[in-house]
Design an enzyme around this catalytic site. Structure first.
Site, short mmCIF file in Angstrom:
data_model
loop_
_atom_site.label_atom_id
_atom_site.label_comp_id
_atom_site.label_asym_id
_atom_site.label_seq_id
_atom_site.Cartn_x
_atom_site.Cartn_y
_atom_site.Cartn_z
N HIS A 123 0.69 -1.17 0.14
CA HIS A 123 0.04 0.33 0.18
C HIS A 123 0.94 1.41 0.25
O HIS A 123 1.78 1.21 0.56
CB HIS A 123 -0.93 0.21 1.30
CG HIS A 123 -1.87 0.91 1.32
ND1 HIS A 123 -1.37 2.13 2.25
CD2 HIS A 123 -2.69 1.73 0.53
CE1 HIS A 123 -2.69 3.13 2.12
NE2 HIS A 123 -3.60 2.40 1.26
N ASP A 161 -4.73 3.52 -4.55
CA ASP A 161 -5.04 3.70 -3.33
C ASP A 161 -5.94 4.30 -3.98
O ASP A 161 -6.69 5.63 -3.89
CB ASP A 161 -3.43 4.75 -3.47
CG ASP A 161 -3.60 5.22 -1.49
OD1 ASP A 161 -4.45 5.14 -0.84
OD2 ASP A 161 -2.99 5.71 -1.19
N TYR A 213 10.47 14.41 -11.11
CA TYR A 213 11.36 13.74 -10.93
C TYR A 213 11.87 12.87 -9.76
O TYR A 213 12.41 12.26 -9.68
CB TYR A 213 12.98 13.86 -11.41
CG TYR A 213 12.96 14.43 -13.19
CD1 TYR A 213 11.97 13.76 -14.15
CD2 TYR A 213 13.45 15.28 -13.73
CE1 TYR A 213 12.23 13.79 -15.51
CE2 TYR A 213 13.24 15.67 -15.19
CZ TYR A 213 12.30 14.87 -15.62
OH TYR A 213 12.44 15.18 -17.18
N TYR A 250 5.44 13.94 -22.84
CA TYR A 250 4.46 13.92 -21.47
C TYR A 250 4.23 12.91 -21.79
O TYR A 250 2.74 12.79 -20.46
CB TYR A 250 3.99 15.28 -21.33
CG TYR A 250 4.83 16.14 -21.32
CD1 TYR A 250 5.61 16.84 -19.85
CD2 TYR A 250 4.43 17.45 -21.95
CE1 TYR A 250 6.61 18.00 -20.51
CE2 TYR A 250 5.68 18.78 -22.25
CZ TYR A 250 6.07 18.62 -21.14
OH TYR A 250 7.02 20.18 -21.47
N ASN A 265 4.17 10.02 -19.84
CA ASN A 265 4.93 9.35 -18.04
C ASN A 265 3.91 9.42 -17.20
O ASN A 265 2.94 10.51 -17.00
CB ASN A 265 6.28 10.11 -17.65
CG ASN A 265 6.87 9.99 -18.31
OD1 ASN A 265 7.80 9.28 -18.84
ND2 ASN A 265 7.30 11.68 -18.50
N ASP A 288 8.00 7.29 -20.02
CA ASP A 288 8.14 7.58 -22.39
C ASP A 288 9.60 7.16 -22.61
O ASP A 288 10.91 6.41 -21.51
CB ASP A 288 7.28 8.20 -22.40
CG ASP A 288 7.98 9.92 -21.80
OD1 ASP A 288 9.49 10.45 -21.89
OD2 ASP A 288 7.62 10.83 -22.06
#
Length: 143
Positions: free
Chosen positions: A22, A66, A115, A133, A135, A30
């Protein structure tokens, strides 16, 4: 072979997904993402030849998001002033909504903060995704 496991999910990937607990996070990155420098402390799986969306779809068939976090799915925000189109974000929304009906699950994170958060990820999946973009970070919930 197992029943019900998407064919794109390798035994190694299944192992890491099972090991995650959890609030652990995974990043599907990418092709431009600095996977190996950011992921020095993470498990890294290369899935060259595959895109983020097909991997996201396969993982969400198995992976609970979650419920204690407002945004268990995060994307990297565009750098201010960047005018590049991001149609992959619409695809992310479609895929996520197939597996979790809560509204507003996807939140954005500033590029360098993304990051930093990715450095704490348990698992990073490197893809050949060409979309900029492209990711996405998932935070695991409970079954």
């Amino acid at each position: 072979m197992l029943k019900g496991i998407p064919k794109i999910i390798s035994p190694e990937l299944l192992k890491y997904l099972c090991e995650m607990g959890h609030s652990d996070r995974l990043v599907i990155a990418d092709g431009n993402f600095p996977t190996h420098s950011v992921g020095r402390n993470a498990h890294i799986i290369r899935m060259d030849g595959h895109g983020v969306c097909e991997i996201l779809d396969a993982i969400l068939k198995l992976f609970p998001l979650d419920t204690y976090d407002e945004h268990p799915v995060r994307i990297m925000e565009k750098v201010p002033g960047d005018t590049v189109e991001t149609p992959i974000w619409d695809e992310f929304e479609k895929i996520v909504s197939q597996y979790d009906t809560r509204k507003g699950l996807i939140g954005g994170i500033e590029r360098f903060q993304f990051y930093e958060e990715a450095r704490k990820a348990y698992l990073i999946i490197a893809t050949s995704e060409e979309a900029l973009y492209g990711n996405i970070m998932l935070q695991k919930g409970v079954v």
